[in-house]
Enzyme design. Structure first.
Site, mmCIF file in Angstrom:
data_model
loop_
_atom_site.group_PDB
_atom_site.id
_atom_site.type_symbol
_atom_site.label_atom_id
_atom_site.label_comp_id
_atom_site.label_asym_id
_atom_site.label_seq_id
_atom_site.Cartn_x
_atom_site.Cartn_y
_atom_site.Cartn_z
ATOM 1 N N GLY A 152 1.708 -0.964 4.524
ATOM 2 C CA GLY A 152 1.612 -1.621 4.981
ATOM 3 C C GLY A 152 1.464 -3.179 4.882
ATOM 4 O O GLY A 152 -0.121 -3.443 4.498
ATOM 5 N N ASP A 196 -5.373 0.015 8.873
ATOM 6 C CA ASP A 196 -5.212 -0.179 7.763
ATOM 7 C C ASP A 196 -6.192 -1.457 6.416
ATOM 8 O O ASP A 196 -5.475 -1.350 5.278
ATOM 9 C CB ASP A 196 -3.434 -0.210 7.021
ATOM 10 C CG ASP A 196 -3.227 1.597 7.353
ATOM 11 O OD1 ASP A 196 -3.541 2.738 7.262
ATOM 12 O OD2 ASP A 196 -1.473 1.753 7.303
ATOM 13 N N LYS A 222 1.214 -1.259 -0.210
ATOM 14 C CA LYS A 222 -0.100 -0.010 0.584
ATOM 15 C C LYS A 222 0.788 1.148 0.185
ATOM 16 O O LYS A 222 1.849 1.441 0.739
ATOM 17 C CB LYS A 222 -0.934 0.057 1.395
ATOM 18 C CG LYS A 222 -2.165 1.041 1.310
ATOM 19 C CD LYS A 222 -2.069 1.430 3.056
ATOM 20 C CE LYS A 222 -1.454 1.947 3.821
ATOM 21 N NZ LYS A 222 -0.647 2.518 3.639
#
Length: 291
Positions: free
Chosen positions: A103, A139, A11
């Site tokens: 992430g 997240d 991410k």
């Protein structure tokens, strides 16, 4: 049923505005344009009577004890909410750097949810799936369907997929783990404080590279300065990207230490990745696309 497989992509926060620290729960309120890279971990799920996880790959060691992995945690959260949930044996291949601002653990957890949802014929917007994602980490919800979109609040407000055209990019991690907590501490916001700064630009759906870069060039990552105080090597990595021909925009992702640059085309991105990898063989450097 045969073994199920999926990818857990990195991410990347193309922007990250910190609006302030919420008075109710003390969480930092964010506004961030998130995209996902081709670089990824891999996850499999084989149906089995008991829940288990086997981790391998170059970054499996730094990821910490398997028993505390977010893949198992999110599976338990879902099992608490879905009576009779079918579970199984997960196999995780860790390739992404850990504590890197991309992430990786959250994407692993979201990928586990996708596989469990497939195994149990649950839609990804099922309330139990969403609740399990939120219970596991801020997240995780945005990683459930890994496509570029806006993320707001403490991660709970997820915008629609934007359909951005793929962006040729290079990702660098200089090999220094940067836990999130010290970076937010260095930001120095007290509960109830607001952080001054220009509003986040509007992001048009289906934007091409030129339109997107024009929109986000004036945006920022508010965690970049505090992260530099924690890990100054982030500045060195950013400078190495900005020095490469074809670099259009270079910025830090998340709370660091991973940085990224968008390039004019895939050939420029590949050349830049090769040059940086040759100069800094100890860094994790990859040419990819952001979507």
């Amino acid at each position: 049923m045969t073994r199920l497989t999926t990818r857990a992509p990195a991410k990347i926060n193309l922007t990250l505005h910190v609006l302030g620290r919420r008075p109710g729960d003390g969480y930092h309120a964010l506004e961030s344009l998130v995209a996902f890279a081709g670089a990824a971990d891999a996850l499999t799920l084989a149906p089995a009577p008991a829940l288990s996880l086997t981790a391998s790959g170059p970054t499996a060691g730094p990821a910490g004890p398997t028993a505390d992995n977010l893949v198992l945690r999110v599976a338990r959260h879902l099992a608490e909410r879905v009576p009779g949930l079918r579970l199984g044996a997960f196999g995780l291949v860790k390739r992404l750097p850990v504590a890197a601002g991309i992430g990786g653990g959250s994407s692993d957890a979201a990928s586990a949810l996708r596989l469990l949802a497939e195994l149990n014929r649950l839609p990804l917007d099922h309330p139990a799936v969403i609740a399990a994602a939120r219970a596991t980490g801020a997240d995780v919800p945005v990683c459930l369907e890994p496509r570029a979109r806006m993320m707001r609040g403490a991660g709970e407000a997820i915008g629609p997929a934007l359909g951005l055209k793929p962006l040729p990019a290079v990702l660098i991690n200089p090999g220094v783990p940067v836990p999130t907590a010290p970076v937010f501490k260095a930001l120095g916001l007290q509960v109830g404080d607001k952080l001054a700064g220009a509003a986040h630009p509007a992001i048009p759906p289906d934007a091409d590279a030129e339109t997107l870069l024009a929109a986000i060039r004036s945006a920022r990552n508010d965690l970049e300065a505090p992260a530099l105080s924690v890990a100054p090597v982030i500045g060195t990595a950013l400078a190495s990207l900005r020095a490469q021909p074809g670099c259009r925009l270079a910025r830090m992702s998340g709370s660091g230490a991973t940085v990224f640059a968008v390039f004019s085309d895939r050939h420029a991105a590949s050349r830049a990745a090769r040059a940086i990898a040759a100069a800094k063989p100890g860094w994790w450097t990859v040419a990819t696309y952001l979507r």
